[in-house]
Write an enzyme that holds these catalytic residues in place. Sequence first.
Site, PDB file in Angstrom:
ATOM      1  N   PRO A   2      30.294 -13.376  -7.889  1.00  0.00           N
ATOM      2  CA  PRO A   2      29.561 -13.952  -9.024  1.00  0.00           C
ATOM      3  C   PRO A   2      28.489 -14.932  -8.578  1.00  0.00           C
ATOM      4  O   PRO A   2      28.775 -15.869  -7.843  1.00  0.00           O
ATOM      5  CB  PRO A   2      30.652 -14.681  -9.817  1.00  0.00           C
ATOM      6  CG  PRO A   2      31.938 -14.170  -9.285  1.00  0.00           C
ATOM      7  CD  PRO A   2      31.686 -13.755  -7.875  1.00  0.00           C
ATOM      8  N   GLU A   3      27.270 -14.685  -8.970  1.00  0.00           N
ATOM      9  CA  GLU A   3      26.169 -15.619  -8.782  1.00  0.00           C
ATOM     10  C   GLU A   3      25.732 -16.073 -10.176  1.00  0.00           C
ATOM     11  O   GLU A   3      26.414 -15.778 -11.150  1.00  0.00           O
ATOM     12  CB  GLU A   3      25.019 -14.941  -8.011  1.00  0.00           C
ATOM     13  CG  GLU A   3      25.463 -14.395  -6.663  1.00  0.00           C
ATOM     14  CD  GLU A   3      24.369 -13.691  -5.883  1.00  0.00           C
ATOM     15  OE1 GLU A   3      23.192 -14.037  -6.057  1.00  0.00           O
ATOM     16  OE2 GLU A   3      24.692 -12.787  -5.102  1.00  0.00           O
ATOM     17  N   LYS A  58      26.563 -22.056 -10.073  1.00  0.00           N
ATOM     18  CA  LYS A  58      27.708 -21.142 -10.175  1.00  0.00           C
ATOM     19  C   LYS A  58      28.956 -21.825 -10.727  1.00  0.00           C
ATOM     20  O   LYS A  58      30.019 -21.222 -10.764  1.00  0.00           O
ATOM     21  CB  LYS A  58      28.017 -20.553  -8.796  1.00  0.00           C
ATOM     22  CG  LYS A  58      26.832 -19.821  -8.152  1.00  0.00           C
ATOM     23  CD  LYS A  58      27.169 -19.375  -6.738  1.00  0.00           C
ATOM     24  CE  LYS A  58      25.914 -19.007  -5.964  1.00  0.00           C
ATOM     25  NZ  LYS A  58      26.212 -18.778  -4.536  1.00  0.00           N
ATOM     26  N   ARG A 279      24.941 -14.263   6.785  1.00  0.00           N
ATOM     27  CA  ARG A 279      25.204 -13.317   5.693  1.00  0.00           C
ATOM     28  C   ARG A 279      24.541 -11.981   5.982  1.00  0.00           C
ATOM     29  O   ARG A 279      23.451 -11.931   6.568  1.00  0.00           O
ATOM     30  CB  ARG A 279      24.633 -13.856   4.372  1.00  0.00           C
ATOM     31  CG  ARG A 279      25.179 -15.198   3.957  1.00  0.00           C
ATOM     32  CD  ARG A 279      26.584 -15.058   3.380  1.00  0.00           C
ATOM     33  NE  ARG A 279      27.162 -16.354   3.083  1.00  0.00           N
ATOM     34  CZ  ARG A 279      28.104 -16.940   3.828  1.00  0.00           C
ATOM     35  NH1 ARG A 279      28.558 -16.356   4.910  1.00  0.00           N
ATOM     36  NH2 ARG A 279      28.589 -18.103   3.481  1.00  0.00           N
TER      37      ARG A 279
END
Length: 289
Positions: A2-3, A58, A279
């Site tokens: 979730p962003e 977030k 990432r």
Amino acid sequence: MPELPEVENVVRGLQAGILGSRIVNVRCHFKTTVGGDADCFEAALRYKTIERITRHGKYIFLRLIGGDQTDGTVSGRGLDRRCCSVELAVHLRMTGQLLLVERGSEADKHTHLEIFFEGGDSKIVYRDVRKFGRLLLLEGGIEEFLEEKKLGEDALKITEAGLFQALSRTKRNIKATLLDQRTIAGMGNIYTDEVLFREGISPLRGASTLSPKEIASLLATIRKVLRAAIAGRGTTISDYLSVLGRSGSYQHELLVYNREGLPCSRCGTPVSKSKVAGRGTYFCPNCQS
DNA sequence: ACTATCCCCTGACGGC
DNA sequence: TGCCGTCAGGGGATAG
């Protein structure tokens, strides 16, 4: 994962589903999720009413008022209501889910928390396969919490001047800088890659080398992509579900993320994947510089 | 102060 | 079939 767009959809789902509802019972099955003391957490939530649901980056914040009584009246009638309000901060991290489900549905092995409400036939459950998410009761208010975490402005609220300042004072690359929640709150790995592709900016480019003009364009694209993703009910790659258990649709609009080896939508060059800022990072080696 | 790296945690996946 | 190693990643902790 979730962003901002997924979290915004969760917030809207919660507002539609439980705003104004009074909590009558809480069951915590995994104490780490609530900071270690399940009994204390359950007691703090019990009999409180959900007065307001907001978001910053977030983080989800639920303001709870009342409590400490079983008779249904709001405690402290005639007194200052703020004295018995508390903020519950929720971070879903990688695989956290807040789901509105039938009251009688069975908790599976990944359900760490159940919240029951007065009347109605539903409950909110917190599920989290990887157990990274947290629900935290704030001692102070939201502002104090944001300051403590040093969180930057929300990605949908930050100004051009604010972004320029944040980007100019670092030696890091643009990808690491946008991912840092102290710079700008709400961007995660997927939307950062998408935004940088659309802007033709290499993730390795130094953040401070962006011109004011480029930053203005970058911010416009951040807003555009995040808003489109919100409208598309978020991106579901593996775990994200709305409060009602529905997948998002924005994964179909992604131009580079998760598209290693597939042709760039602009020039046809195969999309590359490498590790940037720790990432997995997708980009077009031809279009982004 | 700033930056990079490790760690948490589980499921999916590839190689043998 | 199953075993094992690797990867995924947000953010906190820690090291440099």
